[in-house]
Design an enzyme around this catalytic site. Sequence first.
Site, short mmCIF file in Angstrom:
data_model
loop_
_atom_site.label_atom_id
_atom_site.label_comp_id
_atom_site.label_asym_id
_atom_site.label_seq_id
_atom_site.Cartn_x
_atom_site.Cartn_y
_atom_site.Cartn_z
N CYS A 92 47.69 -19.81 37.50
CA CYS A 92 46.49 -19.17 36.96
C CYS A 92 45.49 -20.26 36.62
CB CYS A 92 46.87 -18.38 35.70
SG CYS A 92 45.46 -17.63 34.88
N HIS A 134 47.63 -9.66 39.19
CA HIS A 134 47.36 -10.75 38.24
C HIS A 134 45.95 -10.60 37.64
CE1 HIS A 134 47.80 -15.11 36.96
NE2 HIS A 134 46.49 -14.93 36.85
N HIS A 138 44.36 -9.59 33.82
CA HIS A 138 43.33 -10.34 33.08
C HIS A 138 42.30 -9.39 32.46
CE1 HIS A 138 44.12 -14.56 33.43
NE2 HIS A 138 44.13 -14.57 34.74
NI NI Z 1 44.87 -15.92 36.09
#
Ligand code: NI
Length: 170
Positions: A92, A134, A138
Amino acid sequence: MKLDIVKYGDPVLQKEGEEITNIDGQLTEFISNMFETMYEAKGVGLAAPQVSLSKKLFVMDVSAGKDSKERIVCINPQIVDSKGKVVSEEGCLSFPGIYFEVERPEVVTVQAIDLNGKEFTFEVDGLAARCVLHEKDHIDGKVFIEYLNPLKRDLIKRKIKKKIKLGDWE
Ligand code: NI
């Protein structure tokens, strides 16, 4: 214009983003800056909260700029279906240098709004599916270390504290 990517520890990463109700020139410009920022950071996905905009928006390009057809903008996305399970290593941009395996669905169907305000649906698998999930996390205020068991999560948090001490986290 390149934007600043916030690192884990910034509260914006743990807050749910607001729905986007208006797509104007300012937002379009911001999205183009998000792509520039993502490409420069060598990422394949970037969510608005990572550049301090607490909204339901992410961009992705699993070709890392090689194929313009892979450029995807998702506004107010929803995961409408998911199938299978697969474990793979993940990183990330808000956790530089941190990588670990995460189990996620293998195939996902996403419904979102595009830059023209039109609803669209697409199905992805492999890296693109992982990326969608992913980035969707967020914008829901969830970061990937939440998938780790408490022991491993503590280990990663200690690693991050060390990096902060060394000035390696800004
Ligand atoms: Ni990320």
